[in-house]
Design an enzyme around this catalytic site. Sequence first.
Site, PDB file in Angstrom:
ATOM      1  N   ASP A  89     -63.021 -12.021 -20.104  1.00 58.34           N
ATOM      2  CA  ASP A  89     -63.040 -12.154 -21.562  1.00 58.34           C
ATOM      3  C   ASP A  89     -61.807 -12.843 -22.135  1.00 58.34           C
ATOM      4  O   ASP A  89     -61.490 -12.683 -23.307  1.00 58.34           O
ATOM      5  CB  ASP A  89     -63.221 -10.785 -22.211  1.00 58.34           C
ATOM      6  CG  ASP A  89     -62.014  -9.873 -22.020  1.00 58.34           C
ATOM      7  OD1 ASP A  89     -61.169 -10.164 -21.145  1.00 58.34           O
ATOM      8  OD2 ASP A  89     -61.921  -8.866 -22.741  1.00 58.34           O
ATOM      9  N   GLU A  90     -61.110 -13.616 -21.319  1.00 60.42           N
ATOM     10  CA  GLU A  90     -59.900 -14.266 -21.819  1.00 60.42           C
ATOM     11  C   GLU A  90     -59.711 -15.615 -21.146  1.00 60.42           C
ATOM     12  O   GLU A  90     -59.921 -15.752 -19.946  1.00 60.42           O
ATOM     13  CB  GLU A  90     -58.690 -13.375 -21.515  1.00 60.42           C
ATOM     14  CG  GLU A  90     -57.388 -13.914 -22.040  1.00 60.42           C
ATOM     15  CD  GLU A  90     -56.241 -12.975 -21.716  1.00 60.42           C
ATOM     16  OE1 GLU A  90     -55.276 -13.456 -21.101  1.00 60.42           O
ATOM     17  OE2 GLU A  90     -56.312 -11.792 -22.059  1.00 60.42           O
TER      18      GLU A  90
END
Length: 194
Positions: A89-90
């Site tokens: 998620d990054e």
Amino acid sequence: AERPELAADPRPVIIGRDPREAPRAIVTTANDAARALGIQSGLSAAIALKRAPNALFLPPRHDVYERYSIRVMAVLREASPLVEQNSIDEAACVWPHGFESEQALALRARVLAETRISVSLGIATSSLVAKMASEAAKSRPDHVFVVQPGEEAAFLAPLPVRALVGIGPKAEARVVAQGIKTIGDLAARPPDEL
């Protein structure tokens, strides 16, 4: 994205196993209502429940996250000549659009339209400051935070030392015991003292 009716639900929504069923569970992520109560990733779900007794806990679904991650990263790769994915998620991206928020807002809107995922974006001259700006963006209504070139020190200085990547609870306790409470306090210390 999978439960659009929750967008209108005023309750704090926490992704993580319900601590009444799994006492050692942790928070994976949370919506804005939960974040306003200090509930964020990595927090004990039991503490989250104390802060938000009416919270809705939803179990993590990693297979679903992986599918969405692939879609979000595809949008980022179309917007940037270089995307470095750091986790599911990054990502850090080379941002060719300067330091105005309009293009970032447009990218955020595109990610939302194409994936139904709300993202937070930080723009800065380095990936470290951009990561910290993206954390700051989570508390803004537009979820975008731009740190202009030359304003990095002013942005970082008032942040708690714990906000610095690499400072965990044990390191935080040690530096706070030395009177270092903010990143600005840390920056003001002579290197040989550190």
